[in-house]
Design a protein around this motif. Structure first.
Motif, short mmCIF file in Angstrom:
data_model
loop_
_atom_site.label_atom_id
_atom_site.label_comp_id
_atom_site.label_asym_id
_atom_site.label_seq_id
_atom_site.Cartn_x
_atom_site.Cartn_y
_atom_site.Cartn_z
N GLN A 220 0.86 -1.18 0.00
CA GLN A 220 0.00 0.00 0.00
C GLN A 220 0.89 1.23 0.00
O GLN A 220 1.67 1.46 0.92
N HIS A 246 -1.97 7.14 -4.30
CA HIS A 246 -3.03 8.11 -4.02
C HIS A 246 -4.13 8.10 -5.07
O HIS A 246 -5.24 8.60 -4.84
N ARG A 283 -9.28 0.68 0.63
CA ARG A 283 -9.40 0.33 2.04
C ARG A 283 -9.42 -1.19 2.22
O ARG A 283 -8.81 -1.73 3.14
N LEU A 286 -5.98 -3.81 2.17
CA LEU A 286 -5.15 -4.20 3.31
C LEU A 286 -5.54 -5.55 3.91
O LEU A 286 -4.69 -6.20 4.53
N PRO A 295 2.41 -1.66 4.46
CA PRO A 295 1.79 -0.33 4.43
C PRO A 295 2.90 0.72 4.31
O PRO A 295 3.70 0.91 5.23
N THR A 298 0.63 6.36 4.46
CA THR A 298 0.47 7.39 5.49
C THR A 298 0.20 6.74 6.85
O THR A 298 0.17 5.53 7.00
N GLU A 299 -0.04 7.62 7.85
CA GLU A 299 -0.27 7.15 9.20
C GLU A 299 -1.68 6.58 9.38
O GLU A 299 -2.59 6.88 8.62
N ARG A 300 -1.82 5.70 10.39
CA ARG A 300 -3.10 5.29 10.95
C ARG A 300 -4.01 4.57 9.95
O ARG A 300 -5.23 4.71 10.00
N VAL A 301 -3.43 3.77 9.07
CA VAL A 301 -4.26 3.03 8.11
C VAL A 301 -4.68 1.67 8.65
O VAL A 301 -5.66 1.08 8.18
N ASP A 303 -6.16 0.05 11.90
CA ASP A 303 -6.80 0.54 13.11
C ASP A 303 -7.62 -0.58 13.76
O ASP A 303 -7.51 -1.75 13.39
N PRO A 322 1.83 3.69 10.71
CA PRO A 322 0.65 3.17 10.00
C PRO A 322 -0.33 2.42 10.89
O PRO A 322 -1.47 2.20 10.50
N THR A 323 0.11 2.02 12.10
CA THR A 323 -0.71 1.18 12.97
C THR A 323 -1.05 1.93 14.25
O THR A 323 -0.15 2.38 14.97
#
Length: 420
Positions: A220, A246, A283, A286, A295, A298-301, A303, A322-323
């Motif tokens: 990703q 993107h 989405r 993953l 990943p 970006t951040e926080r993908v 969750d 990412p986590t």
């Protein structure tokens, strides 16, 4: 722990991670703010003339976390949603990353709230030079050394270096890393982060007895890190079944033609249009079946919603953060997934940036084979340290990696004392 100017989900995530590790290390509550809070943050306005004759002012930032071990080091990100809280979190993570790798740096991060794709080449150069001009009183080879990040590249670093050098009246190549080789960069720097991701995946695969030849991977984020990692994995016989950037996501259980995707990205700058028959929801990408999940966006993908749905054996974090902590709690209950935490997995870039900085200071350069060999030795040393601590103290890999980084910074601060 209270803050005044730092906020947002990314900064809160960094704070939660630190508090968890501080509890593991039994750090006194009174000592924690000194270790965690950034030393200084700078916000600047960057006005430029647009091609149509108008003037636009962009907001820029730079956060330097600590200078206890040496100058700060960190990338410069051009992204439309950038804010000071995100920049501070990235600087904090860079501190733990450098300490884990044994580099003589504190962490830093900077950037401009802008979509670089919306700028013409002339406007991008003007903004890059203006940003560095505003940073000149606060950066330098022994103060803060910049590097590329999302939205910037070798060319932007060359503009940074040239702008700083013009103000100094001499060439100061070592003020930034990630430059073109022709302007004092080091061979292998552009590929270093992605190569490091691949090398660490190989170490884990050997450890869990997963043959790479025939394994399946999803990447990703098909930028510099993800693309290089995907190419290296494919060359090792891994079947790349999913990629995204993107613009679009693609998934095909039979495997994607990475060489064709690379050619398309080189021509157009994005994945969209390369393999429309394999288009997929980004989405959902993953959580598709694979052996290796990277990943690298970006951040926080990852969750609380999707952590329990992951179907990989190796989670290799090419991106920063990412986590989420909530996802970490779920992954701790899933020992079948071997997590390579971000401050280890994507540290190849800052390791080779260190090599570039040293070569610039000494004016003595190594060839690419030597750079790659030194990179692999450094990553292997960090990997073994994380594995030993995770096993001996019954920690997750992330807790082990972060505790090593935090502990080294803490010890350095304690030994230097508090001035005045």
């Amino acid at each position: 722990m209270t803050t005044s100017i730092y906020s947002g989900p990314v900064f809160e995530m960094a704070r939660q991670q630190f508090e968890n590790v501080a509890d593991i290390l039994d750090i006194d509550q009174f000592e924690r703010p000194r270790i965690f809070m950034p030393k200084r943050a700078l916000a600047v306005s960057c006005p430029i003339h647009r091609d149509d004759g108008s003037l636009t002012v962009f907001q820029g930032y730079r956060v330097q976390h600590h200078l206890t071990l040496g100058p700060t080091k960190g990338g410069t990100r051009f992204a439309p949603t950038l804010d000071v809280g995100e920049v501070a979190a990235l600087a904090i993570w860079m501190s733990w990353k450098c300490a884990l790798a044994g580099l003589p740096y504190g962490g830093a991060k900077g950037g401009v709230a802008v979509d670089p794709r919306a700028l013409s080449p002339r406007e991008l150069e003007a903004l890059s030079r203006r940003y560095m001009q505003e940073m000149i009183p606060f950066v330098g080879p022994h103060v803060d050394v910049m590097a590329p990040d999302m939205g910037t590249n070798e060319t932007v670093m060359a503009w940074f270096m040239d702008t700083y050098s013009m103000y100094q009246g001499r060439t100061v190549a070592e003020v930034v890393t990630g430059k073109p080789v022709a302007t004092g960069g080091t061979a292998g720097r552009r590929e270093a982060t992605g190569r490091g991701v691949f090398y660490l995946i190989g170490l884990v695969a050997e450890r869990i007895e997963l043959p790479l030849d025939g394994a399946r991977a999803i990447v990703q984020g098909y930028g510099n890190v993800g693309a290089v990692a995907a190419q290296a994995l494919a060359a090792a016989g891994v079947r790349i079944v999913g990629v995204s950037d993107h613009s679009v996501a693609y998934y095909d259980p039979k495997g994607l033609d990475i060489a064709a995707l690379d050619l398309h990205v080189q021509r157009t700058g994005a994945l969209i249009g390369a393999a429309d028959q394999a288009r997929f929801d980004g989405r959902d990408l993953l959580v598709q079946p694979c052996d290796i999940l990277v990943p690298a966006a970006t951040e926080r993908v990852i969750d609380a919603e999707n952590a329990g749905l992951l179907q990989c054996r190796i989670l290799a974090e090419g991106a920063n953060g990412p986590t989420t902590p909530e996802a970490d709690a779920i992954l701790k209950l899933r020992p079948e997934i071997h997590v390579i935490p971000d401050i280890l997995c994507n540290s190849g870039g800052v390791v080779v940036s260190y090599f570039e900085w040293v070569q610039g200071l000494q004016q003595f350069f190594w060839d690419e084979a030597e750079v790659n060999a030194k990179l692999n030795r450094t990553l292997a040393r960090s990997f073994e340290a994380v594995c030993r601590r995770a096993e001996s103290r019954r920690l997750s890999n992330r807790e082990a990696a972060l505790s090593i980084g935090v502990e080294r910074v803490m010890q350095a601060k304690r030994s230097r004392g508090l001035f005045p």
